[in-house]
Enzyme design. Structure first.
Site, PDB file in Angstrom:
ATOM      1  CB  CYS A   2      -1.064  -0.090   1.133  1.00 12.66           C
ATOM      2  SG  CYS A   2      -1.585  -1.425   1.365  1.00 12.66           S
ATOM      3  NE  ARG A  27       4.195   1.969  -1.870  1.00 12.55           N
ATOM      4  CZ  ARG A  27       5.437   1.222  -1.562  1.00 12.55           C
ATOM      5  NH1 ARG A  27       6.276   1.578  -2.368  1.00 12.55           N
ATOM      6  NH2 ARG A  27       5.492   0.168  -0.728  1.00 12.55           N
ATOM      7  CD1 TRP A  76      -2.666  -4.508  -5.147  1.00 11.51           C
ATOM      8  CD2 TRP A  76      -1.874  -5.935  -3.595  1.00 11.51           C
ATOM      9  NE1 TRP A  76      -2.653  -5.697  -5.575  1.00 11.51           N
ATOM     10  CE2 TRP A  76      -2.115  -6.591  -4.692  1.00 11.51           C
ATOM     11  CE3 TRP A  76      -1.573  -6.584  -2.326  1.00 11.51           C
ATOM     12  CZ2 TRP A  76      -1.789  -8.005  -4.750  1.00 11.51           C
ATOM     13  CZ3 TRP A  76      -1.125  -7.874  -2.486  1.00 11.51           C
ATOM     14  CH2 TRP A  76      -1.391  -8.604  -3.759  1.00 11.51           C
ATOM     15  CG  ASN A 102       3.126  -1.283   2.759  1.00 10.73           C
ATOM     16  OD1 ASN A 102       2.360  -2.150   2.237  1.00 10.73           O
ATOM     17  ND2 ASN A 102       4.199  -0.846   2.248  1.00 10.73           N
ATOM     18  N   GLY A 103       1.477  -3.665   4.649  1.00 11.10           N
ATOM     19  CA  GLY A 103       2.104  -4.988   5.011  1.00 11.10           C
ATOM     20  C   GLY A 103       1.018  -6.059   5.518  1.00 11.10           C
ATOM     21  CD  GLU A 485       9.412  -7.274 -19.676  1.00  7.36           C
ATOM     22  OE1 GLU A 485       9.061  -8.332 -18.913  1.00  7.36           O
ATOM     23  OE2 GLU A 485       8.950  -6.303 -19.428  1.00  7.36           O
ATOM     24  CE  LYS A 489       5.554  -4.984 -18.777  1.00 11.38           C
ATOM     25  NZ  LYS A 489       6.766  -5.254 -18.180  1.00 11.38           N
ATOM     26  CD  GLU A 492       2.903  -6.202 -16.143  1.00 13.29           C
ATOM     27  OE1 GLU A 492       3.904  -5.860 -16.401  1.00 13.29           O
ATOM     28  OE2 GLU A 492       2.774  -6.171 -14.997  1.00 13.29           O
ATOM     29  CG  HIS A 508      11.259 -30.034 -27.914  1.00 10.85           C
ATOM     30  ND1 HIS A 508      11.509 -31.378 -28.235  1.00 10.85           N
ATOM     31  CD2 HIS A 508      12.134 -29.473 -28.298  1.00 10.85           C
ATOM     32  CE1 HIS A 508      12.995 -31.351 -28.739  1.00 10.85           C
ATOM     33  NE2 HIS A 508      13.271 -29.974 -28.529  1.00 10.85           N
ATOM     34  CE  LYS A 611       6.800   0.638 -11.245  1.00 10.12           C
ATOM     35  NZ  LYS A 611       7.023  -0.257 -12.324  1.00 10.12           N
TER      36      LYS A 611
HETATM   37  O1  M6R Z   1      10.371  -3.572  -8.087  1.00 13.23           O
HETATM   38  P1  M6R Z   1      10.827  -4.962  -8.801  1.00 13.23           P
HETATM   39  O2  M6R Z   1      11.458  -4.806  -9.958  1.00 13.23           O
HETATM   40  O3  M6R Z   1      11.385  -5.809  -7.974  1.00 13.23           O
HETATM   41  O4  M6R Z   1       9.473  -5.704  -9.206  1.00 13.23           O
HETATM   42  C1  M6R Z   1       9.582  -6.890  -9.569  1.00 13.23           C
HETATM   43  C2  M6R Z   1       8.127  -7.357 -10.376  1.00 13.23           C
HETATM   44  O5  M6R Z   1       7.256  -7.238  -9.508  1.00 13.23           O
HETATM   45  C3  M6R Z   1       7.995  -6.473 -11.630  1.00 13.23           C
HETATM   46  O6  M6R Z   1       9.036  -6.423 -12.533  1.00 13.23           O
HETATM   47  C4  M6R Z   1       6.517  -6.942 -12.235  1.00 13.23           C
HETATM   48  O7  M6R Z   1       6.792  -7.948 -12.695  1.00 13.23           O
HETATM   49  C5  M6R Z   1       6.091  -5.848 -13.350  1.00 13.23           C
HETATM   50  N1  M6R Z   1       4.747  -5.440 -13.168  1.00 13.23           N
HETATM   51  C6  M6R Z   1       6.294  -6.288 -14.457  1.00 13.23           C
HETATM   52  O8  M6R Z   1       5.818  -5.155 -15.508  1.00 13.23           O
END
Ligand code: M6R
Length: 616
Positions: A2, A27, A76, A102-103, A485, A489, A492, A508, A611
């Protein structure tokens, strides 16, 4: 995960809190809320499920004449769904104190039994309200918020940053951290608290990082830091390297679009100052001394999500230049399988936020076993770099969109620099290779800018493909993690089924997925530099084409060999093979953004995500 903000001072409290929450909304955005005191010392809470805009509407409908003390939260959801009642702040001590968190409090059931036994009725399903109630009980027992706050934080298991304020102690905000981030902002006659500096960077760039298991107590004129036993802790301030302009959209429709376009600078800034007299020199590694770097016989890269794909790409380069075996592990898998670690192992963590709990725990685990830990991080003074023996910062600037873009290319850049530094120190890097890499770094920002310029072409492609339900991505060598990657993208932010494959793996199993019209992005290696890999990928294209796939080929300018077999071709500038991911990923990022936009989705704040993932 959060966002929290706290304020004491003569300013417009609600404006300080809501502008801080706006910058922290990345966050979490399941709900938002504030608690402030009015002129008569009464506590007021406004909170609402959904994004911050809904809270702002509520504050317009039900204004408060706030005085200078307040706390704010963007959530969150963990304990309890994203409802109005579960939104923070939560109240204790008969409504006299307000608390945000937060936590996760892991022993909340045990603590709740105590609250139930005291006859206190809780209204939410959250662990936070239990803590607020417990704090209320302690305040009534001790008559003093500071003593009560210390007693309560010592009883909590799990992770937390807590902020508390009390009607009877109106010019103070108390904050505690245990495995969750907390920074203090130092103002002139006012002070701030935040999950990160974004919470207050609009007001001050002077900051203090609060260390693990410490409590910060702020008033308008003072900041005091103590440990959980009440012993004073000294602290140092630092200057935040970026300002609010860097954290705003700058004319783009979304943070993600802005951040994709900023990649030439992210790469250039990460290299800046690290080429010294024709050599790659990372001061933070030099500070470790050459002997430990020469002694390492194994590197393990730990990271999650996008950062782990950057790690996979970095592994190719580090092995190539430093001739040391590198494995890449998801942070959350790493420590639970008792990895073999020795004093000759180096663990490199990669994290944009520097707060990802899984990665933090992996670093702690490695450190406890005497391993040298290096952090690749984008956030100044975050927990992971502070926990590590050396911090190699990426200088991508603040990344706000949940989907990571510029941090990814900056992470690859930093890992390459680490590989080159290690190669030089270990004597495995030839002068010619070092000179070639330095030349490549010089031209890279320009090449990334050309990749950014594919935006319009990709936007059209995405527009035509708006109804697509599944997309595959194929790559080889460094193109394989790039394909992963690209798929991440799309998942997500566009909520589309997507998978990335190593091209050689297709036969395979995954080729069974190919059906008429199935879109497949293929990252084609350079035919000039890697003719063998190029021809192997070309055969995969033909095999998929024969089965009806729609092939979108990402090729280097001048590659005509795949043209007859591709439905769409995206041309990119010529770069050294190892640098291909840094340009090839850019059209994939645009594609995800444009497809999500075509579907009417919020690209910066995708559903269910946050994030910074500060829970395990
Ligand atoms: O802050 P971080 O780089 O440790 O975060 C790692 C992942 O949570 C982050 O890369 C996540 O996969 C992203 N939303 C991808 O776009």
């Amino acid at each position: 995960m959060c966002g929290i903000v706290g304020y004491v001072g003569p300013g417009d409290t609600l404006e300080v809190l809501t502008s801080g929450l706006k910058r922290l909304e990345y966050r979490g955005y399941d709900s938002a809320g504030v608690a402030v005191l009015d002129d008569y010392g009464e506590m007021h809470v406004r909170k609402r499920s959904g994004k911050l805009a809904r809270l702002v509407e509520l504050l317009d409908d039900q204004p408060i004449a706030a005085t200078g003390t307040g706390i704010g939260h963007t959530r969150w959801a963990t304990h309890g769904g994203p409802t109005d009642v579960n939104a923070h702040p939560h109240l204790g001590d008969d409504g006299k104190l307000a608390l945000i968190h937060n936590g996760i409090v892991e022993n909340f059931a045990e603590l709740k039994a105590e609250i139930d036994a005291a006859g206190i009725e809780l209204v939410s399903e959250t662990d936070t309200e239990v803590v607020a109630a417990l704090l209320g009980l302690e305040v009534s027992r001790t008559g003093d918020l500071e003593t009560a706050f210390r007693a309560v934080v010592k009883r909590l298991h799990g992770t937390f940053t807590l902020l508390a304020m009390h009607r009877d102690d109106p010019a103070r905000v108390y904050a505690a951290r245990h495995s969750s981030p907390l920074v203090v902002g130092l103002g002139d006659g006012e002070n701030f608290l935040g999950s990160d500096v974004a919470a207050f960077v609009g007001y001050t760039r002077r900051a203090v990082a609060v260390e693990e298991d410490n409590i910060a107590i702020i008033t308008p004129d003072s900041v005091r830091i103590i440990d959980f036993d009440g012993a004073p802790v000294s602290f140092e301030e630092y200057e935040v390297a970026w300002n609010t302009d860097a954290a705003d959209k700058g004319g783009w429709d979304s943070f993600m679009a802005k951040e994709i376009s900023e990649q030439p600078d992210a790469v250039a800034n990460t290299v800046r100052g690290r080429v010294v007299d024709g050599h790659i020199e990372i001061d933070e590694l030099t500070a470790l001394g050459d002997a430990p770097l020469q002694a390492i016989d194994r590197i393990i890269i730990v990271a999650c999500g996008t950062a782990s794909y950057a790690g996979q790409i970095g592994a190719y380069a580090i092995e190539q230049w430093a001739r040391v075996p590198v494995s890449v592990e998801l942070s959350h898998e790493f420590r639970y399988r008792e990895p073999v670690l020795t004093d000759r192992t180096m663990v490199i963590s990669v994290s944009q936020s520097g707060e990802t709990m899984d990665t933090m725990m992996a670093v702690k685990y490695a450190k406890e076993r005497g391993v040298t830990t290096v952090s690749v991080c984008n956030t100044q003074s975050a927990s992971i770099p502070r926990e590590s023996d050396a911090a190699v910062y990426t200088h991508a600037g603040p990344e706000v969109a949940v989907a990571s873009t510029k941090a990814f290319t900056a992470q690859i850049t930093a890992l390459y620099l680490i590989g080159l530094h290690l190669g030089r120190v270990r004597g495995t890097l030839t002068e010619a290779d070092e000179a070639a890499a330095i030349l490549a770094f010089e031209s890279l920002p320009g090449h990334v800018a050309e990749a950014v310029a594919t935006h319009e072409q990709i936007a059209q492609l995405a527009h035509w493909m708006a109804d697509t339900r599944s997309v595959l991505f194929l790559g080889r060598h460094v193109g394989y993690p790039t394909a992963l990657e690209g798929a991440l993208k799309l998942k997500e932010i566009a909520y589309i089924h997507a998978e990335g494959f190593a091209a050689g793996e297709l036969k395979h199993g995954p080729i069974a997925l190919i059906d008429h019209g199935q879109p497949v992005f293929v990252l084609v290696p350079s035919p000039r530099q890697s003719p063998v890999m190029h021809s192997k990928v070309e055969s995969k294209i033909q095999e998929m084409r024969a089965r009806g796939a729609r092939v979108i080929a990402i090729v280097e300018n001048g590659d005509t060999l795949v043209l007859p077999f591709a439905d769409d071709v995206i041309r990119l500038p010529l770069v050294d093979s190892i640098f291909e991911p840094i340009v090839q990923v850019v059209p994939l990022q645009w594609f995800a953004l444009e497809l999500a936009t075509a579907k009417g989705l919020d690209v910066d704040q995708p559903r269910n995500l946050a994030k910074s993932v500060t829970v395990e």
